[in-house]
Design a protein around this motif. Structure first.
Motif, short mmCIF file in Angstrom:
data_model
loop_
_atom_site.label_atom_id
_atom_site.label_comp_id
_atom_site.label_asym_id
_atom_site.label_seq_id
_atom_site.Cartn_x
_atom_site.Cartn_y
_atom_site.Cartn_z
N SER A 75 2.34 0.49 5.55
CA SER A 75 3.58 -0.18 5.18
C SER A 75 4.26 0.61 4.07
CB SER A 75 3.35 -1.63 4.77
OG SER A 75 2.13 -1.76 4.10
N TYR A 77 6.81 0.91 0.73
CA TYR A 77 7.46 0.25 -0.41
C TYR A 77 8.37 1.26 -1.07
CZ TYR A 77 4.34 -3.44 0.60
OH TYR A 77 3.71 -4.45 1.27
N GLU A 78 9.69 1.04 -0.98
CA GLU A 78 10.59 2.04 -1.55
C GLU A 78 11.67 1.45 -2.45
OE1 GLU A 78 11.83 4.31 1.84
OE2 GLU A 78 12.79 2.61 2.82
N LEU A 80 10.58 -0.50 -5.33
CA LEU A 80 9.85 -1.01 -6.50
C LEU A 80 10.60 -0.60 -7.76
CD1 LEU A 80 6.39 0.21 -5.17
CD2 LEU A 80 7.05 -2.19 -5.38
N HIS A 123 2.21 1.99 -9.35
CA HIS A 123 2.18 0.74 -8.57
C HIS A 123 0.93 0.58 -7.72
CE1 HIS A 123 6.39 0.20 -9.68
NE2 HIS A 123 6.59 1.45 -9.31
N LEU A 127 -0.58 -3.01 -5.74
CA LEU A 127 -0.43 -3.14 -4.29
C LEU A 127 -1.79 -3.30 -3.61
CD1 LEU A 127 2.55 -0.73 -3.42
CD2 LEU A 127 2.54 -3.21 -3.60
N MET A 137 4.41 4.53 -1.22
CA MET A 137 5.29 4.08 -2.30
C MET A 137 6.25 5.21 -2.57
SD MET A 137 2.23 2.90 -4.84
CE MET A 137 0.99 4.04 -4.26
#
Ligand code: FA5
Ligand code: MG
Length: 411
Positions: A75, A77-78, A80, A123, A127, A137
């Motif tokens: 997955s 996450y961009e 944050l 992060h 996560l 990330m």
């Protein structure tokens, strides 16, 4: 979304960013020019070279790692927030209290507990704690650094983590209780004390296969590379990947086997895993032939119109404008002086027309013992020829400000 606004609270200034209000203290060293970069999100901007590269990397993970039903297993996450705590950026990653990367001269602090993240790894722990086993990330990171064609105080990183259970790593060979991941030996140069050596080898192979696949998908099969051993407080063993660029080795990423105590603290003690972090700008400069890192921040359509989502095309410089070189020499104050403070000052005043700042001479007066530094400032506008008057005006402003705020005496 982030707001950049500086107000006052009592007699202390407050800084408002990323939806938070923080009062300045003696750690604050963030400058308005850096705050201006927050929220630009050039890595998410359609048809921007950084966005094209980001999408290529995501596509590699989406198409090579598919779950049972053909859905992506990583997955992404961009979005944050770049405003993080020292716990996120350092403590959660086992970075010691006196580690040089925490220094005020290396990071942009909002106050003593908050900074703009210096790496996307900030992060990672949270996560993992949220239950994720495989994720990317992506975002902007901030570091106080030297100034030249390949360094800018804001750049972008892609970090990734992949965790395995015993069954995922070994299949059913050892049963599924996950025991085979762990041993109880001592730490060696290629294995943490708690890990089983065979499992670590498999994790290393999976990591290196993944990263070589990614590198080849970007640069083609013929790319020359080498792995070097390195150290990070949050992985062991750790490596850097270097690729051959015009006969020189260029570091593109750092990676390794995640320190087990990080996983344990995040509630994933039954797993073992790898992590890596790579810089987008360096790869993009090679792929798109972009000669100067400042170009990524250009709002000029002559630059932006050259790129199209999904394709890698070579940048064609519109024209080359001449450099203007001015030196500045000053006596250092008796107490401490940090060159990075001077670099920041030059950036705040000169902005993006400063191409390079370098220390060209230093000497100590034989009688008084006073130290003197001479810096060469190279000015160049990306889109026009600068006149000597324009440069002189900025240069004098830098001299004036340096003597007022850094306690130096211009010679
Ligand atoms: C890190 O930032 C680690 N967090 C990477 C990591 C993640 C290691 C997870 C292990 C596990 P480093 O400071 O070396 O490491 O930066 C990683 C990459 O970012 C570098 O290889 C380089 O590609 C890029 N990078 C670092 N500094 C700069 C800079 N000043 N300008 C452009 N790119 C940079
Ligand atoms: Mg490095």
């Amino acid at each position: 979304e982030s707001i950049k606004d500086v107000g006052t609270y009592g007699d202390r200034k407050t800084i408002e960013l990323c939806g938070r209000k923080i009062s300045e203290d003696d750690w604050t060293n963030i400058t308005p020019r850096i705050l201006d970069h927050i929220g630009r999100n050039i890595y998410l901007q359609k048809n921007h070279p950084l966005s094209i590269l980001r999408q290529k990397i995501i596509d590699y993970f989406y198409s090579n790692y598919l779950g049972h039903r053909g859905t992506p297993v990583f997955s992404v996450y961009e979005t944050l927030s770049p405003l993080v705590t020292t716990v996120q950026n350092f403590d959660s990653l086992l970075i010691e209290k006196d580690h040089p990367s925490r220094r005020k001269s290396d990071c942009y602090y909002i106050d003593r507990d908050h900074l703009l993240r210096a790496h996307m790894t900030a992060h990672q722990a949270e996560l993992i704690k949220s239950g994720l086993d495989r994720f990317l990330m992506i975002g902007d990171v901030y570091r106080r650094d030297e100034i030249d064609a390949t360094h800018y105080p804001v750049f972008h990183q892609v970090d990734a983590v992949r965790l395995f259970t015993g069954t995922e790593l070994h299949g059913d060979r050892w049963g599924s209780n996950g025991k085979s991941l762990f041993g109880n030996g001592t730490r060696t140069h290629d294995c943490q004390e708690c890990h089983d050596e065979m499992s670590v080898k498999l994790v290393e192979m999976d990591l290196k296969t993944c990263l070589m696949g990614l590198t080849r998908s970007l640069f083609g099969k013929g790319i020359s590379h080498r792995w070097t051993e390195t150290y990070f407080p949050f992985t062991h063993p750790s490596w850097e990947l270097e690729i051959d660029f015009n006969g020189e080795w260029m570091e593109v990423l750092g990676c390794g086997v995640v320190e087990q105590s990080i996983l344990k603290k995040a509630g994933a003690s039954d797993r073992i895993g790898w992590a890596f972090g790579l810089g987008l700008e360096r790869l993009a400069m090679l792929l798109f032939n972009i000669p100067d890192i400042r170009l990524f921040w250009s709002k000029d359509s002559g630059f932006l119109s050259q790129f199209k989502e999904g394709t890698i095309t070579k940048y064609k410089p519109i024209s080359q404008f001449p450099q203007c070189i001015n030196d500045i020499s000053f006596w250092l104050p008796n107490d401490k002086f940090s060159a990075n403070d001077f670099y920041d000052l030059v950036r705040v005043i000169g902005g993006d027309i400063v191409e390079q700042v370098s220390l060209v001479d230093e000497f100590t007066h034989p009688k008084s013992g006073k130290k003197s530094h001479c810096y060469r400032i190279v000015y160049r506008h990306m889109e026009k020829t600068l006149t000597q008057e324009e440069v002189n005006a900025i240069h004098s402003k830098i001299e004036k400000n340096a003597s007022e705020t850094l306690g130096v005496i211009v010679r």
